[in-house]
Design an enzyme around this catalytic site. Structure first.
Site, PDB file in Angstrom:
ATOM      1  N   ARG A  47      50.832  25.918 -16.112  1.00 43.75           N
ATOM      2  CA  ARG A  47      49.490  25.553 -16.405  1.00 43.75           C
ATOM      3  C   ARG A  47      48.671  26.271 -15.479  1.00 43.75           C
ATOM      4  O   ARG A  47      49.019  26.667 -14.732  1.00 43.75           O
ATOM      5  CB  ARG A  47      49.269  23.936 -16.228  1.00 43.75           C
ATOM      6  CG  ARG A  47      49.916  23.315 -15.200  1.00 43.75           C
ATOM      7  CD  ARG A  47      49.356  23.648 -13.714  1.00 43.75           C
ATOM      8  NE  ARG A  47      48.000  23.350 -13.732  1.00 43.75           N
ATOM      9  CZ  ARG A  47      47.482  23.978 -12.601  1.00 43.75           C
ATOM     10  NH1 ARG A  47      47.902  24.681 -11.581  1.00 43.75           N
ATOM     11  NH2 ARG A  47      46.194  23.677 -12.451  1.00 43.75           N
ATOM     12  N   ALA A  75      44.801  28.428 -16.171  1.00 41.23           N
ATOM     13  CA  ALA A  75      44.477  29.621 -17.259  1.00 41.23           C
ATOM     14  C   ALA A  75      45.150  30.912 -17.227  1.00 41.23           C
ATOM     15  O   ALA A  75      45.689  31.264 -18.207  1.00 41.23           O
ATOM     16  CB  ALA A  75      43.042  29.676 -17.229  1.00 41.23           C
ATOM     17  N   ASP A 115      38.454  27.571 -16.886  1.00 44.68           N
ATOM     18  CA  ASP A 115      39.395  28.116 -18.137  1.00 44.68           C
ATOM     19  C   ASP A 115      38.868  28.748 -18.919  1.00 44.68           C
ATOM     20  O   ASP A 115      39.534  29.591 -19.879  1.00 44.68           O
ATOM     21  CB  ASP A 115      39.844  26.504 -18.654  1.00 44.68           C
ATOM     22  CG  ASP A 115      41.003  25.771 -17.747  1.00 44.68           C
ATOM     23  OD1 ASP A 115      40.556  25.211 -16.947  1.00 44.68           O
ATOM     24  OD2 ASP A 115      42.011  26.115 -17.825  1.00 44.68           O
TER      25      ASP A 115
HETATM   26  O1  MRU Z   1      45.121  21.635 -17.619  1.00 49.02           O
HETATM   27  P1  MRU Z   1      45.205  22.662 -16.408  1.00 49.02           P
HETATM   28  O2  MRU Z   1      46.018  22.232 -15.321  1.00 49.02           O
HETATM   29  O3  MRU Z   1      45.815  23.846 -17.067  1.00 49.02           O
HETATM   30  O4  MRU Z   1      43.877  23.085 -16.132  1.00 49.02           O
HETATM   31  C1  MRU Z   1      43.737  24.150 -15.007  1.00 49.02           C
HETATM   32  C2  MRU Z   1      42.328  24.126 -14.656  1.00 49.02           C
HETATM   33  O5  MRU Z   1      41.327  23.299 -15.065  1.00 49.02           O
HETATM   34  C3  MRU Z   1      41.893  25.188 -13.666  1.00 49.02           C
HETATM   35  O6  MRU Z   1      40.999  24.871 -12.762  1.00 49.02           O
HETATM   36  C4  MRU Z   1      41.675  26.537 -14.153  1.00 49.02           C
HETATM   37  O7  MRU Z   1      42.803  26.784 -15.357  1.00 49.02           O
HETATM   38  C5  MRU Z   1      41.499  27.503 -13.583  1.00 49.02           C
HETATM   39  S1  MRU Z   1      43.033  28.161 -12.648  1.00 49.02           S
HETATM   40  C6  MRU Z   1      42.819  29.718 -11.849  1.00 49.02           C
END
Ligand code: MRU
Length: 347
Positions: A49, A51, A239
């Site tokens: 998980r 982004a 994201d």
């Molecule tokens: O649902 P997730 O855990 O994939 O969400 C991740 C986030 O919201 C992070 O803050 C985002 O992806 C930035 S990661 C460098």
């Protein structure tokens, strides 16, 4: 130059290896597969998980599908690669890096090739390029963002924008890492991040590994710690960042940004340019809604409410640009006016 202590995703030469973040912080289990369907499911179920990590994993998954295919037909191999691209593009809808990485792979798949080996080599090389660029970009974000941090700062972060969300170094946590490596005596407040608990499970684990002081709070304590003047800066990941500066990030980010504004605390977003979506308008962005049981239960195990209660479970929210002090990218810090300054980033 900086120690890289966590590699959440790696290419083994033929397959993808990843740290299953669902099992952290209690178990460090690495999974490995060359099956793109298995890797797609790992993204859907959030073993992988964050982004940038999703983008890199998807690129590697297509590379694995193509590299291991048993065919001598370039056309057949191309079609197989495109099928994998399509499947992986359906795993999660909000993080832009997924579509950005798959687009790059798709363009490579669509070139002309003399034989299957050339096509395999080109796709693997592109996936590795995406991965290596992500590592370099994260370090650059850390170096640029570190200049905004003062000795003695306490930084609040939300969710996990660290090594566990990228190829190695993180975005928001890259800024924190570099500040720490440069000897700044900083502290971090990590929000729990209901319902999947990325803050409690992942950010705490990651920062403890670095020896960076971290205090965990529940999401509803943010206003109080700001009122008590316990926070000097907020840094979160993203994201998706839109061309007009809207920031889409983990649910709860918007509330933190409002509280930061109320208390005059700088609110920074750290994100690589691969997270920037210059085409979509805010109303076009699909905010993922996940399984209601994430809210009804804790850690997918114990029901904390009635099993049939109605639930709303958006995974992300949208922070308007006027609440954002600056966006830390690998090309510099972007500030208002966002529309104009984000455009300049891509010239
Ligand atoms: O649902 P997730 O855990 O994939 O969400 C991740 C986030 O919201 C992070 O803050 C985002 O992806 C930035 S990661 C460098």
């Amino acid at each position: 130059m900086y120690p890289i202590k966590i590699r959440a995703i790696e290419w083994t030469g033929k397959s993808v290896r990843w740290l299953n973040t669902n099992l952290l912080p209690h178990q460090e289990v690495y999974e490995e597969s060359s099956d793109y369907e298995r890797i797609a499911r790992a993204i859907e179920t959030m073993e992988i998980r964050g982004a940038p990590a999703i983008g890199v994993a998807a690129a590697f998954a297509v590379a694995a599908a193509v590299a291991n295919a048993n065919t001598s037909s370039v056309e057949e191999l191309r079609l197989l690669g495109l099928r994998a691209v399509e499947r992986l593009g359906k795993t999660r809808p909000t993080a832009y890096n997924l579509f950005w990485a798959l687009d790059r792979i798709k363009r490579v798949l669509q070139r002309e090739y003399i034989g299957v080996d050339d096509l395999k080599k080109a796709v693997v090389e592109e996936a590795l390029k995406i991965y290596n660029e992500d590592v370099e970009t994260n370090i650059r974000i850390g170096e640029i963002g570190e200049k905004l941090i003062e000795d003695g700062d306490t930084i609040l972060t939300h969710c996990n924008a660290g090594a566990l969300a990228t190829s190695a170094f993180g975005t928001a946590l890259a800024v924190i890492r570099v500040a720490w490596y440069k000897g700044k005596k900083i502290k971090v407040i990590a929000t729990e991040t209901r319902p999947v608990l990325q803050g409690a499970r992942l950010t705490v684990w990651e920062l403890k590994k670095e020896g960076i002081p971290v205090t965990l709070i529940t999401d509803n304590m943010v206003g109080y710690v700001m009122y008590k003047k316990m926070v000097n800066k907020v840094i979160v990941g993203a994201d998706r960042v839109l061309g007009d500066g809207h920031v889409i990030n983990k649910i709860g980010t918007y509330t933190i940004a409002i509280a930061a504004k109320r208390h005059g605390i700088p609110f920074y977003v750290a994100a690589p340019t691969s997270t920037f979506d210059l085409r979509s308008r805010v109303e076009d962005v699909k905010i993922e809604e996940r399984n209601p049981d994430e809210v009804r239960k804790v850690l997918n195990k114990v029901y904390i409410t009635l099993e049939d209660v109605d639930v709303f479970n958006p995974s992300f929210d949208i922070t308007p640009p006027d609440l954002v002090t600056g966006i830390i990218t690998e090309k510099g810090v972007v500030t208002q006016p966002y529309e104009e300054n984000i455009r300049k980033l891509f010239l």
